[in-house]
Design a protein around this motif. Structure first.
Motif, PDB file in Angstrom:
ATOM      1  N   ALA A   1    -117.416 -35.055 -40.985  1.00 30.53           N
ATOM      2  CA  ALA A   1    -118.344 -35.656 -40.028  1.00 30.53           C
ATOM      3  C   ALA A   1    -118.069 -37.144 -39.902  1.00 30.53           C
ATOM      4  O   ALA A   1    -117.587 -37.788 -40.841  1.00 30.53           O
ATOM      5  CB  ALA A   1    -119.777 -35.423 -40.483  1.00 30.53           C
ATOM      6  N   TYR A   2    -118.401 -37.676 -38.733  1.00 29.82           N
ATOM      7  CA  TYR A   2    -118.260 -39.116 -38.508  1.00 29.82           C
ATOM      8  C   TYR A   2    -119.312 -39.539 -37.495  1.00 29.82           C
ATOM      9  O   TYR A   2    -119.486 -38.892 -36.448  1.00 29.82           O
ATOM     10  CB  TYR A   2    -116.866 -39.449 -37.977  1.00 29.82           C
ATOM     11  CG  TYR A   2    -116.693 -40.908 -37.607  1.00 29.82           C
ATOM     12  CD1 TYR A   2    -116.650 -41.901 -38.585  1.00 29.82           C
ATOM     13  CD2 TYR A   2    -116.583 -41.296 -36.276  1.00 29.82           C
ATOM     14  CE1 TYR A   2    -116.503 -43.228 -38.258  1.00 29.82           C
ATOM     15  CE2 TYR A   2    -116.426 -42.630 -35.932  1.00 29.82           C
ATOM     16  CZ  TYR A   2    -116.385 -43.597 -36.924  1.00 29.82           C
ATOM     17  OH  TYR A   2    -116.241 -44.919 -36.587  1.00 29.82           O
ATOM     18  N   VAL A   3    -120.049 -40.597 -37.820  1.00 27.20           N
ATOM     19  CA  VAL A   3    -121.033 -41.165 -36.891  1.00 27.20           C
ATOM     20  C   VAL A   3    -120.666 -42.621 -36.664  1.00 27.20           C
ATOM     21  O   VAL A   3    -120.494 -43.385 -37.627  1.00 27.20           O
ATOM     22  CB  VAL A   3    -122.472 -41.048 -37.430  1.00 27.20           C
ATOM     23  CG1 VAL A   3    -123.457 -41.745 -36.490  1.00 27.20           C
ATOM     24  CG2 VAL A   3    -122.871 -39.584 -37.604  1.00 27.20           C
ATOM     25  N   HIS A   4    -120.530 -42.997 -35.411  1.00 26.54           N
ATOM     26  CA  HIS A   4    -120.141 -44.369 -35.057  1.00 26.54           C
ATOM     27  C   HIS A   4    -121.350 -45.125 -34.514  1.00 26.54           C
ATOM     28  O   HIS A   4    -121.832 -44.840 -33.414  1.00 26.54           O
ATOM     29  CB  HIS A   4    -119.026 -44.353 -34.004  1.00 26.54           C
ATOM     30  CG  HIS A   4    -118.505 -45.706 -33.669  1.00 26.54           C
ATOM     31  ND1 HIS A   4    -117.643 -46.407 -34.492  1.00 26.54           N
ATOM     32  CD2 HIS A   4    -118.737 -46.521 -32.601  1.00 26.54           C
ATOM     33  CE1 HIS A   4    -117.359 -47.571 -33.947  1.00 26.54           C
ATOM     34  NE2 HIS A   4    -118.015 -47.663 -32.797  1.00 26.54           N
ATOM     35  N   GLY A   5    -121.833 -46.061 -35.321  1.00 21.87           N
ATOM     36  CA  GLY A   5    -122.913 -46.944 -34.878  1.00 21.87           C
ATOM     37  C   GLY A   5    -124.198 -46.250 -34.477  1.00 21.87           C
ATOM     38  O   GLY A   5    -125.005 -46.835 -33.750  1.00 21.87           O
ATOM     39  N   GLY A   6    -124.386 -45.025 -34.928  1.00 18.29           N
ATOM     40  CA  GLY A   6    -125.586 -44.288 -34.545  1.00 18.29           C
ATOM     41  C   GLY A   6    -125.588 -43.817 -33.106  1.00 18.29           C
ATOM     42  O   GLY A   6    -126.547 -43.202 -32.651  1.00 18.29           O
ATOM     43  N   ARG A   7    -124.482 -44.073 -32.387  1.00 17.19           N
ATOM     44  CA  ARG A   7    -124.415 -43.745 -30.958  1.00 17.19           C
ATOM     45  C   ARG A   7    -123.583 -42.502 -30.671  1.00 17.19           C
ATOM     46  O   ARG A   7    -123.819 -41.803 -29.693  1.00 17.19           O
ATOM     47  CB  ARG A   7    -123.812 -44.924 -30.177  1.00 17.19           C
ATOM     48  CG  ARG A   7    -124.520 -46.240 -30.343  1.00 17.19           C
ATOM     49  CD  ARG A   7    -125.815 -46.317 -29.593  1.00 17.19           C
ATOM     50  NE  ARG A   7    -125.641 -46.108 -28.164  1.00 17.19           N
ATOM     51  CZ  ARG A   7    -126.661 -46.082 -27.286  1.00 17.19           C
ATOM     52  NH1 ARG A   7    -127.902 -46.231 -27.728  1.00 17.19           N
ATOM     53  NH2 ARG A   7    -126.440 -45.884 -26.010  1.00 17.19           N
ATOM     54  N   ILE A   8    -122.559 -42.264 -31.506  1.00 20.67           N
ATOM     55  CA  ILE A   8    -121.663 -41.114 -31.310  1.00 20.67           C
ATOM     56  C   ILE A   8    -121.530 -40.391 -32.640  1.00 20.67           C
ATOM     57  O   ILE A   8    -121.349 -41.026 -33.685  1.00 20.67           O
ATOM     58  CB  ILE A   8    -120.267 -41.563 -30.831  1.00 20.67           C
ATOM     59  CG1 ILE A   8    -120.349 -42.230 -29.461  1.00 20.67           C
ATOM     60  CG2 ILE A   8    -119.302 -40.376 -30.774  1.00 20.67           C
ATOM     61  CD1 ILE A   8    -119.049 -42.888 -29.023  1.00 20.67           C
ATOM     62  N   GLY A   9    -121.628 -39.064 -32.590  1.00 18.09           N
ATOM     63  CA  GLY A   9    -121.466 -38.273 -33.799  1.00 18.09           C
ATOM     64  C   GLY A   9    -120.504 -37.122 -33.564  1.00 18.09           C
ATOM     65  O   GLY A   9    -120.479 -36.545 -32.475  1.00 18.09           O
ATOM     66  N   VAL A  10    -119.712 -36.800 -34.578  1.00 18.20           N
ATOM     67  CA  VAL A  10    -118.703 -35.740 -34.457  1.00 18.20           C
ATOM     68  C   VAL A  10    -118.716 -34.874 -35.715  1.00 18.20           C
ATOM     69  O   VAL A  10    -118.804 -35.388 -36.835  1.00 18.20           O
ATOM     70  CB  VAL A  10    -117.285 -36.328 -34.260  1.00 18.20           C
ATOM     71  CG1 VAL A  10    -116.239 -35.207 -34.237  1.00 18.20           C
ATOM     72  CG2 VAL A  10    -117.209 -37.152 -32.991  1.00 18.20           C
ATOM     73  N   LEU A  11    -118.617 -33.564 -35.516  1.00 18.61           N
ATOM     74  CA  LEU A  11    -118.377 -32.619 -36.603  1.00 18.61           C
ATOM     75  C   LEU A  11    -117.047 -31.930 -36.338  1.00 18.61           C
ATOM     76  O   LEU A  11    -116.760 -31.561 -35.193  1.00 18.61           O
ATOM     77  CB  LEU A  11    -119.474 -31.558 -36.678  1.00 18.61           C
ATOM     78  CG  LEU A  11    -120.896 -32.008 -37.010  1.00 18.61           C
ATOM     79  CD1 LEU A  11    -121.818 -30.788 -37.119  1.00 18.61           C
ATOM     80  CD2 LEU A  11    -120.943 -32.813 -38.292  1.00 18.61           C
ATOM     81  N   VAL A  12    -116.247 -31.763 -37.371  1.00 18.56           N
ATOM     82  CA  VAL A  12    -114.930 -31.119 -37.251  1.00 18.56           C
ATOM     83  C   VAL A  12    -114.789 -30.067 -38.345  1.00 18.56           C
ATOM     84  O   VAL A  12    -115.170 -30.312 -39.497  1.00 18.56           O
ATOM     85  CB  VAL A  12    -113.790 -32.162 -37.375  1.00 18.56           C
ATOM     86  CG1 VAL A  12    -112.438 -31.473 -37.520  1.00 18.56           C
ATOM     87  CG2 VAL A  12    -113.770 -33.098 -36.179  1.00 18.56           C
ATOM     88  N   GLU A  13    -114.216 -28.928 -37.982  1.00 13.83           N
ATOM     89  CA  GLU A  13    -113.909 -27.893 -38.965  1.00 13.83           C
ATOM     90  C   GLU A  13    -112.399 -27.693 -39.008  1.00 13.83           C
ATOM     91  O   GLU A  13    -111.769 -27.459 -37.967  1.00 13.83           O
ATOM     92  CB  GLU A  13    -114.581 -26.567 -38.599  1.00 13.83           C
ATOM     93  CG  GLU A  13    -114.309 -25.453 -39.600  1.00 13.83           C
ATOM     94  CD  GLU A  13    -114.921 -24.121 -39.211  1.00 13.83           C
ATOM     95  OE1 GLU A  13    -114.794 -23.164 -39.986  1.00 13.83           O
ATOM     96  OE2 GLU A  13    -115.509 -24.039 -38.114  1.00 13.83           O
TER      97      GLU A  13
END
Length: 292
Positions: free
Chosen positions: A152-164
């Motif tokens: 997972a990665y969240v950038h500045g609370g504005r963009i979030g990503v989950l990867v499998e």
């Protein structure tokens, strides 16, 4: 019954409501702290209902993660000011943890899930509306539960990503999550691109060609168009894009080098798909002053 400062303090700590609201609640309910707390909840619901129609396109993407599972939740507010308020941020973090622990797979299930306090997420949302004075919405939920690597990665609370990913390591998976946050590829691999998309791009490329090129033999024409469309597919797929952490390689090449296969990803950005209201404050002031 006398409404003491100590009683007001106890109700404030219990509900999080403002001091004057707590005093009013206790006065209205003859000093009964339980009834006053319920009264405040009802007041919060009423305020939340009144604000529900107001556009909430700001907010935060929040993450909660544990071994083999992760969730992203989008929670919206009307302004960036409230999105950065500690009350809002604490509420958002709590909701993300509830989303993870409850096993909720959609927003309705999440809204019905209960916090440690016993209230539902929806009830807590109404309470935060009363506290921050803006419409607040728990809008979207993305979840991955897998025996594979989940990053997972969240950038500045504005963009979030989950990867499998399957194979590779956690660092590579997180790198892919960062890539998706930055580049926002619509598709994972070329095989995921819809046939309709490919057909439309072929049609567009053919229309752009000169009459001289169109007159070339069919097999040559197909090669020319095929090459152009392949480039477009690469631009629109995770695997085809240059990897942001090593732009000399495509993500596909980086995945092969890492011994990994990206099975899928999800990306959320605050407010995407919500039509924002553009405020013309100058015109509003002029109108109120009777000058427009």
């Amino acid at each position: 019954m006398e409404i003491t400062a100590s009683l007001v303090k106890d109700l404030r700590e219990r509900t999080g409501a403002g001091m004057m609201e707590c005093k009013k609640a206790l006065t209205e309910n003859k000093g009964d702290i339980d009834t006053a707390a319920e009264w405040l909840r009802k007041q919060g619901l009423a305020k939340a209902d009144k604000k529900a129609s107001r556009v909430a396109a700001e907010g935060r993407i929040v993450l909660a993660q544990d071994a083999g599972k992760a969730v992203l939740v989008e929670i919206n507010s009307e302004t960036d000011f409230v999105a950065n308020d500690d009350n809002f941020k604490n509420f958002a973090s709590t909701v993300a943890q509830v989303a993870l622990s409850s096993g909720a797979h959609d927003i309705d299930a999440l809204k019905a899930a209960r916090l440690a306090t016993g209230e539902t997420v929806e009830e807590a949302r109404a309470a935060i509306v009363a506290k921050v004075g803006e419409n607040v919405q728990v809008r979207r939920l993305i979840r991955i539960d897998s025996a594979n690597t989940v990053a997972a990665y969240v950038h500045g609370g504005r963009i979030g990503v989950l990867v499998e990913t399957k194979g590779g390591d956690a660092d590579f998976a997180r790198g892919v999550a960062m890539h998706v946050a930055a580049m926002n590829p619509p598709y994972n691999k070329a095989s995921d691109v819809p046939a309709e998309f490919v057909a439309k791009e072929k049609e567009i490329e053919l229309a752009r060609m000169s009459e001289k090129d169109k007159a070339k033999p069919a097999e040559i024409l197909e090669k020319i168009i095929g090459g152009k469309v392949a480039k477009i597919i690469n631009e629109n797929t995770l695997y085809g894009q240059p990897y942001v952490l090593d732009t000399d390689k495509s993500v596909e090449a980086a995945a092969k080098a890492a011994g990994a296969d990206v099975l899928g990803f999800h990306r959320l950005a605050v407010g995407e798909g919500i039509e924002k209201v553009v405020e013309d404050y100058a015109a509003e002031v002029m109108k109120q002053a009777g000058l427009a």
